[in-house]
Design an enzyme around this catalytic site. Structure first.
Site, PDB file in Angstrom:
ATOM      1  N   HIS A   1      76.247 -70.572  -7.360  1.00 25.81           N
ATOM      2  CA  HIS A   1      76.300 -72.029  -7.411  1.00 25.81           C
ATOM      3  C   HIS A   1      77.422 -72.356  -6.395  1.00 25.81           C
ATOM      4  O   HIS A   1      78.790 -72.062  -6.466  1.00 25.81           O
ATOM      5  CB  HIS A   1      76.920 -72.517  -8.709  1.00 25.81           C
ATOM      6  CG  HIS A   1      75.498 -72.841  -9.808  1.00 25.81           C
ATOM      7  ND1 HIS A   1      75.109 -71.742  -9.992  1.00 25.81           N
ATOM      8  CD2 HIS A   1      75.291 -74.145 -10.581  1.00 25.81           C
ATOM      9  CE1 HIS A   1      74.168 -72.304 -11.268  1.00 25.81           C
ATOM     10  NE2 HIS A   1      74.170 -73.489 -11.102  1.00 25.81           N
TER      11      HIS A   1
ATOM     12  N   GLU B   1      77.633 -77.610  -4.365  1.00 28.04           N
ATOM     13  CA  GLU B   1      77.139 -78.942  -5.224  1.00 28.04           C
ATOM     14  C   GLU B   1      78.582 -79.799  -5.022  1.00 28.04           C
ATOM     15  O   GLU B   1      78.260 -80.894  -4.862  1.00 28.04           O
ATOM     16  CB  GLU B   1      77.032 -78.393  -6.789  1.00 28.04           C
ATOM     17  CG  GLU B   1      76.898 -79.559  -7.513  1.00 28.04           C
ATOM     18  CD  GLU B   1      76.660 -78.987  -9.241  1.00 28.04           C
ATOM     19  OE1 GLU B   1      76.121 -79.998  -9.877  1.00 28.04           O
ATOM     20  OE2 GLU B   1      77.321 -78.041  -9.409  1.00 28.04           O
TER      21      GLU B   1
ATOM     22  N   ASP C   1      68.062 -78.516 -13.187  1.00 25.02           N
ATOM     23  CA  ASP C   1      69.426 -78.159 -13.491  1.00 25.02           C
ATOM     24  C   ASP C   1      69.483 -78.310 -15.249  1.00 25.02           C
ATOM     25  O   ASP C   1      68.613 -77.507 -15.679  1.00 25.02           O
ATOM     26  CB  ASP C   1      70.386 -79.437 -13.199  1.00 25.02           C
ATOM     27  CG  ASP C   1      71.894 -78.823 -12.830  1.00 25.02           C
ATOM     28  OD1 ASP C   1      72.036 -77.565 -13.479  1.00 25.02           O
ATOM     29  OD2 ASP C   1      72.543 -79.462 -12.639  1.00 25.02           O
TER      30      ASP C   1
END
Length: 255
Positions: free
Chosen positions: A162, A165, A243
């Protein structure tokens, strides 16, 4: 899984998420307080998995790369071999409709000494095809997870991170170069720098974007201003995802 699954497991006590979170940190605090405590039994985790797969199938999903958090064995006080055996049964029941490729998930903010005790037993099950590094990407620098990446490479597991973001484009570029992942989750902050978008395109990395999540967590203002268009126009390989369905309540087809 749908929020209703957690509502059922909590006997109606699970608190609904707000209409919108002010930040990623607020979202993570909600998870820790309301949902993660419900993952404390083998049966609960298996129920969540079953409901997740059934929801995906109903929505037309035929393939999923699903993360299983490294804390599941600790939280349920159950060996990985026993946990995985149950998960395999649920997956086998649906194998004609959906293929599951499992990933060993690690949150960036958790105690780094703990995952090392869990990883060998988890990998020994043969269940995992990859790893996923998630959570608050600003919690620790990417270098802190070097051992995690090395162990994954030894086990021939794909690497996902990740990134982008909430971290800026320069951070995305640095993490790309350091971890050399096969996939990036979110990655939307890369849209602020053409050279980072160009590098993502050059590497042909799949960037898995979750538009409503970005709006819900105040990363993007709206669908109309979401940076996914810039990413596509730059030649970045983009997928569209949901998500956390439990919290955000949007299916893949709705996105």
């Amino acid at each position: 899984a749908p929020f209703e699954t957690f509502e059922r497991l909590s006997q109606g006590k699970a608190k609904l998420p707000p209409a919108r979170f002010a930040s990623l940190k607020d979202f993570l605090r909600y998870l820790e307080a309301e949902l993660l405590p419900l993952l404390s039994s083998v049966d609960a985790v298996r129920t969540i998995l079953a409901d997740t797969l059934d929801y995906m199938i109903a929505d037309g999903v035929t393939y999923t790369e699903m993360s299983f958090d490294f804390r599941l064995a600790l939280g349920t006080k159950t060996p990985w071999s026993k946990l995985v055996a149950g998960w395999r049964e649920e997956i086998a029941l649906r194998s004609e409709k959906i293929k599951v490729s499992a990933e060993f998930g690690l949150s960036r903010e958790t105690d780094l000494s703990v995952w090392k005790s869990e990883f060998p037993a988890a990998v020994a099950t043969g269940f995992f095809d990859g790893i996923d590094l998630y959570g608050d990407e600003l919690a620790r620098p990417i270098e802190a997870f070097n051992d995690f990446f090395e162990e994954a490479r030894k086990a021939k597991l794909r690497i996902k991170i990740h990134s982008g973001e909430i971290g800026d484009a320069d951070r995305v570029l640095h993490e790309l170069e350091y971890a050399n992942p096969e996939g990036v989750q979110h990655g939307v902050m890369a849209a602020h720098d053409p050279k980072v978008l160009a590098e993502l395109a050059r590497r042909a990395i799949s960037v898995n974007v979750c538009p409503w999540s970005n709006i819900y967590l105040a990363v993007a203002e709206s669908y109309e201003t979401h940076p996914i268009r810039k990413m596509l126009e730059a030649g970045v390989r983009v997928t569209v995802g949901t998500d956390d369905l439990t919290v955000f309540g949007r299916s893949v087809s709705e996105e």
